[in-house]
Design a protein around this motif. Structure first.
Motif, PDB file in Angstrom:
ATOM      1  N   MET A 195       0.842  -1.194   0.000  1.00  0.00           N
ATOM      2  CA  MET A 195       0.000   0.000   0.000  1.00  0.00           C
ATOM      3  C   MET A 195       0.876   1.242   0.000  1.00  0.00           C
ATOM      4  N   SER A 196       0.661   2.132  -0.954  1.00  0.00           N
ATOM      5  CA  SER A 196       1.403   3.379  -1.024  1.00  0.00           C
ATOM      6  C   SER A 196       0.739   4.402  -0.117  1.00  0.00           C
ATOM      7  N   THR A 197       1.505   4.963   0.801  1.00  0.00           N
ATOM      8  CA  THR A 197       0.961   5.918   1.756  1.00  0.00           C
ATOM      9  C   THR A 197       1.217   7.339   1.265  1.00  0.00           C
ATOM     10  N   PRO A 198       0.161   8.112   0.952  1.00  0.00           N
ATOM     11  CA  PRO A 198       0.376   9.488   0.515  1.00  0.00           C
ATOM     12  C   PRO A 198       0.872  10.356   1.657  1.00  0.00           C
ATOM     13  N   VAL A 199       1.696  11.328   1.307  1.00  0.00           N
ATOM     14  CA  VAL A 199       2.228  12.274   2.288  1.00  0.00           C
ATOM     15  C   VAL A 199       1.713  13.659   1.933  1.00  0.00           C
ATOM     16  N   VAL A 200       1.048  14.295   2.884  1.00  0.00           N
ATOM     17  CA  VAL A 200       0.569  15.660   2.701  1.00  0.00           C
ATOM     18  C   VAL A 200       1.388  16.579   3.590  1.00  0.00           C
ATOM     19  N   GLY A 201       2.008  17.572   2.983  1.00  0.00           N
ATOM     20  CA  GLY A 201       2.781  18.545   3.734  1.00  0.00           C
ATOM     21  C   GLY A 201       1.952  19.777   4.023  1.00  0.00           C
ATOM     22  N   ILE A 202       1.922  20.201   5.282  1.00  0.00           N
ATOM     23  CA  ILE A 202       1.178  21.396   5.680  1.00  0.00           C
ATOM     24  C   ILE A 202       2.174  22.461   6.102  1.00  0.00           C
ATOM     25  N   VAL A 203       2.145  23.589   5.413  1.00  0.00           N
ATOM     26  CA  VAL A 203       3.009  24.709   5.769  1.00  0.00           C
ATOM     27  C   VAL A 203       2.343  25.463   6.913  1.00  0.00           C
ATOM     28  N   GLY A 204       2.975  25.429   8.059  1.00  0.00           N
ATOM     29  CA  GLY A 204       2.383  25.999   9.265  1.00  0.00           C
ATOM     30  C   GLY A 204       2.020  24.897  10.236  1.00  0.00           C
ATOM     31  N   ALA A 205       2.155  25.155  11.530  1.00  0.00           N
ATOM     32  CA  ALA A 205       1.955  24.100  12.525  1.00  0.00           C
ATOM     33  C   ALA A 205       1.038  24.553  13.655  1.00  0.00           C
ATOM     34  N   GLY A 206      -0.013  25.285  13.293  1.00  0.00           N
ATOM     35  CA  GLY A 206      -0.972  25.741  14.282  1.00  0.00           C
ATOM     36  C   GLY A 206      -2.073  24.724  14.521  1.00  0.00           C
ATOM     37  N   GLN A 207      -3.200  25.213  15.066  1.00  0.00           N
ATOM     38  CA  GLN A 207      -4.275  24.301  15.437  1.00  0.00           C
ATOM     39  C   GLN A 207      -4.939  23.627  14.240  1.00  0.00           C
ATOM     40  N   LEU A 208      -4.931  24.276  13.082  1.00  0.00           N
ATOM     41  CA  LEU A 208      -5.564  23.661  11.917  1.00  0.00           C
ATOM     42  C   LEU A 208      -4.796  22.410  11.492  1.00  0.00           C
ATOM     43  N   ALA A 209      -3.475  22.515  11.441  1.00  0.00           N
ATOM     44  CA  ALA A 209      -2.666  21.334  11.133  1.00  0.00           C
ATOM     45  C   ALA A 209      -2.831  20.275  12.222  1.00  0.00           C
ATOM     46  N   ARG A 210      -2.890  20.711  13.463  1.00  0.00           N
ATOM     47  CA  ARG A 210      -3.043  19.777  14.587  1.00  0.00           C
ATOM     48  C   ARG A 210      -4.348  18.981  14.460  1.00  0.00           C
ATOM     49  N   MET A 211      -5.456  19.668  14.113  1.00  0.00           N
ATOM     50  CA  MET A 211      -6.744  18.978  14.016  1.00  0.00           C
ATOM     51  C   MET A 211      -6.885  18.159  12.732  1.00  0.00           C
ATOM     52  N   THR A 212      -5.929  18.290  11.822  1.00  0.00           N
ATOM     53  CA  THR A 212      -5.949  17.462  10.615  1.00  0.00           C
ATOM     54  C   THR A 212      -5.335  16.094  10.867  1.00  0.00           C
ATOM     55  N   GLN A 213      -4.598  15.950  11.962  1.00  0.00           N
ATOM     56  CA  GLN A 213      -3.925  14.681  12.231  1.00  0.00           C
ATOM     57  C   GLN A 213      -4.883  13.510  12.457  1.00  0.00           C
ATOM     58  N   PRO A 214      -5.944  13.630  13.284  1.00  0.00           N
ATOM     59  CA  PRO A 214      -6.827  12.461  13.477  1.00  0.00           C
ATOM     60  C   PRO A 214      -7.444  11.927  12.183  1.00  0.00           C
ATOM     61  N   PRO A 215      -8.038  12.760  11.300  1.00  0.00           N
ATOM     62  CA  PRO A 215      -8.561  12.181  10.057  1.00  0.00           C
ATOM     63  C   PRO A 215      -7.465  11.658   9.143  1.00  0.00           C
ATOM     64  N   ALA A 216      -6.266  12.225   9.208  1.00  0.00           N
ATOM     65  CA  ALA A 216      -5.154  11.690   8.401  1.00  0.00           C
ATOM     66  C   ALA A 216      -4.832  10.270   8.841  1.00  0.00           C
ATOM     67  N   ILE A 217      -4.821  10.043  10.146  1.00  0.00           N
ATOM     68  CA  ILE A 217      -4.568   8.696  10.662  1.00  0.00           C
ATOM     69  C   ILE A 217      -5.624   7.728  10.142  1.00  0.00           C
ATOM     70  N   ALA A 218      -6.902   8.141  10.226  1.00  0.00           N
ATOM     71  CA  ALA A 218      -7.993   7.267   9.783  1.00  0.00           C
ATOM     72  C   ALA A 218      -7.905   6.970   8.287  1.00  0.00           C
ATOM     73  N   LEU A 219      -7.471   7.936   7.502  1.00  0.00           N
ATOM     74  CA  LEU A 219      -7.386   7.764   6.049  1.00  0.00           C
ATOM     75  C   LEU A 219      -6.101   7.065   5.616  1.00  0.00           C
ATOM     76  N   GLY A 220      -5.180   6.855   6.537  1.00  0.00           N
ATOM     77  CA  GLY A 220      -3.908   6.272   6.156  1.00  0.00           C
ATOM     78  C   GLY A 220      -3.001   7.251   5.440  1.00  0.00           C
ATOM     79  N   VAL A 221      -3.142   8.530   5.767  1.00  0.00           N
ATOM     80  CA  VAL A 221      -2.341   9.590   5.162  1.00  0.00           C
ATOM     81  C   VAL A 221      -1.300  10.052   6.170  1.00  0.00           C
ATOM     82  N   GLU A 222      -0.060  10.230   5.726  1.00  0.00           N
ATOM     83  CA  GLU A 222       0.977  10.756   6.594  1.00  0.00           C
ATOM     84  C   GLU A 222       1.043  12.272   6.454  1.00  0.00           C
TER      85      GLU A 222
END
Length: 377
Positions: free
Chosen positions: A1-28
Motif C-alpha cells: 500500500m502506497s501511503t500518501p504524504v501531505v505537507g502542511i506549511v504551518g503548525a498551528g491548530q488547523l494542522a493539529r486537528m488534521t492529524q486524526p482524520p489523516a490517521i484514519a485515512l492512512g495519510v501521513e
C-alpha cells in the motif's frame, strides 16, 4: 500500500486537528513549523523546522510530499509559483490563494464575477478616505490589504480625524462602505482539482471584538432560498477562483440580501463544529480535496450543532476543570490546541449537539465559560 504524504506549511491548530482524520485515512502528515513548541509540532512526528518565507526551506520541505497545503495564508505568492513550476502539487495554487492574501485583489475579482460585495476602493491618503465617505457615507471601514485576521487590521473610522490617524500608521489600506448587517453567516465549501464541489450547511457566526466566539449550525431561521443562494455564491467563487481544498466565505445578512465579507482558503474556525457535527469533518474533507479523492458527505449528524471558542483568561491550568465539564454533560466535546494560555487568545473550542437549540447553546456556553474562568453560567 502506497501511503500518501501531505505537507502542511504551518503548525498551528488547523494542522493539529488534521492529524486524526489523516490517521484514519492512512495519510501521513508533515508540517513545516517555526519551532517544536507549536501546536501541531507537538503531535505530528514528521515535523520540519524552517521559515515559510524562505523558498529554500519550502523546496526542501516539499521533497517527497504528494501534496502541499497550508495552515495559514502568509506564504509568499512567488514562492508558491516557484514550487508549482518545479512540479510540486500545491493546493490551493498561487492564483487562487492570492485572493485570500490580498483583500484588494479579492474585491476586484469578486466584483468582476458578480459576487455581492460592499462598495470599496483602494486608498492611500486621508483625502482618499474623505472622498470615499462623501460618496458612501460615514463610518468607513478601513482594512489592511494584507495580513489582517481576527479583527486585526480592520478599523471602523467615523470622521476625517480618525481616518488621518489610521492612514498615518503607514499600513496599505482599502476602504469599504459600512454594511448595516442583521447577522454574520459563513459557508464552507470544498473543491477538488478535478472540479467536484460540496457545500456544508450555512452557519451563523457570533463575533465579539472582531473575534468569532460562537458558531451555530445550521444558521437559525434562515430563509431556505437565502441558504441556497449563499451556497451557490460560495461554490461559484470556488470555481471561478480555481480553489482546490476548502474555501470559507464569510457573509453579511442584510435587509437587501447577502454581502460577501471575507475569504479563507483552508480549514476555518467557522467549520470546527464539523468534527462531531458533520458526517465528514472539514479536516478530512480538506485532505480528500488536496489528494483529489472523492469528497465526503457534508450532512449534519444532529439537528443543531453549536461550537464555542475557548479564549484564554488569567488561569493557565485549565485541565483540572475537565472533571466538572465532563460530569455536567458527558456529550460535550472539548478540543485544546496545544497553546500557552494568554488572555483573549484562542486556545480551543467546545462542541455540543442536540435537538433543541436553546439547550445545545446553553450546554456549549456553560462548558466554555467554566473551562476558561472557573465560573458557572
Amino acid at each position: 500500500m502506497s501511503t500518501p504524504v501531505v505537507g502542511i506549511v504551518g503548525a498551528g491548530q488547523l494542522a493539529r486537528m488534521t492529524q486524526p482524520p489523516a490517521i484514519a485515512l492512512g495519510v501521513e502528515l508533515r508540517v513545516l513549523a517555526n519551532s517544536h513548541d507549536e501546536g501541531a509540532a507537538k503531535v505530528i512526528v514528521d515535523t520540519r523546522i524552517g521559515d515559510y518565507k524562505a523558498l529554500a526551506d519550502l523546496q526542501e520541505f516539499a521533497k517527497g510530499c504528494d501534496a502541499i497545503t497550508f495552515d495559514h495564508e502568509h506564504v509568499p505568492t512567488d514562492h508558491i509559483r516557484a514550487l508549482v513550476a518545479e512540479g510540486v502539487n500545491v493546493h490551493p495554487g498561487a492564483d487562487a490563494l492570492v485572493h485570500a492574501q490580498d483583500k484588494a485583489v479579492m474585491r476586484e475579482r469578486l466584483t468582476a464575477i458578480g459576487a455581492p460585495c460592499p462598495a470599496w476602493s483602494r486608498v492611500t491618503t486621508a483625502d482618499d478616505v474623505e472622498s470615499f465617505a462623501r460618496e458612501h457615507g460615514w463610518p468607513v471601514v478601513l482594512k489592511a490589504v494584507r495580513g489582517g485576521y481576527d479583527g486585526r487590521g480592520v478599523w471602523v473610522v467615523r470622521s476625517a480625524k480618525e481616518a488621518r490617524e489610521t492612514v498615518a500608521t503607514g499600513v496599505e489600506l482599502m476602504a469599504e462602505a459600512f454594511v448595516p448587517f442583521q447577522r454574520e453567516l459563513a459557508v464552507l465549501v470544498a473543491r477538488s482539482p478535478h472540479g467536484q464541489g460540496v457545500s456544508y450547511p450555512v452557519v451563523e457566526t457570533v463575533q465579539e471584538d472582531g473575534i468569532c466566539v460562537e458558531v451555530i449550525a445550521p444558521a437559525p431561521a434562515i430563509d431556505p432560498e437565502d441558504s441556497a443562494q449563499a451556497q451557490r455564491i460560495a461554490l461559484k467563487i470556488a470555481n471561478e477562483l480555481g480553489v482546490t481544498g476548502l474555501l470559507a466565505v464569510e457573509m453579511f445578512e442584510t435587509e437587501n440580501g447577502l454581502v460577501v465579507n471575507e475569504l479563507a482558503m483552508r480549514p476555518h474556525n467557522s467549520g470546527h463544529w464539523t468534527i462531531e457535527g458533520a458526517r465528514t469533518s472539514q479536516f478530512e474533507q480538506h485532505l480528500r480535496a488536496v489528494l483529489d479523492l472523492p469528497l465526503g458527505s457534508p450532512t449534519l449528524t444532529a439537528k443543531w450543532v453549536v461550537m464555542v471558542n475557548l479564549l484564554g483568561g488569567d488561569e493557565p491550568d485549565i485541565f483540572k476543570r475537565y472533571e466538572h465539564v465532563m460530569a455536567h454533560d458527558p456529550g460535550v466535546k472539548v478540543h485544546f490546541y496545544g497553546k500557552d494560555v494568554r488572555p483573549g487568545r484562542k486556545i480551543g473550542h467546545v462542541t455540543a449537539l442536540g435537538d433543541d437549540l436553546d439547550t445545545v447553546r446553553a450546554k456549549a456556553r456553560h462548558a466554555a465559560v467554566y473551562l476558561t474562568s472557573g465560573e458557572y453560567t
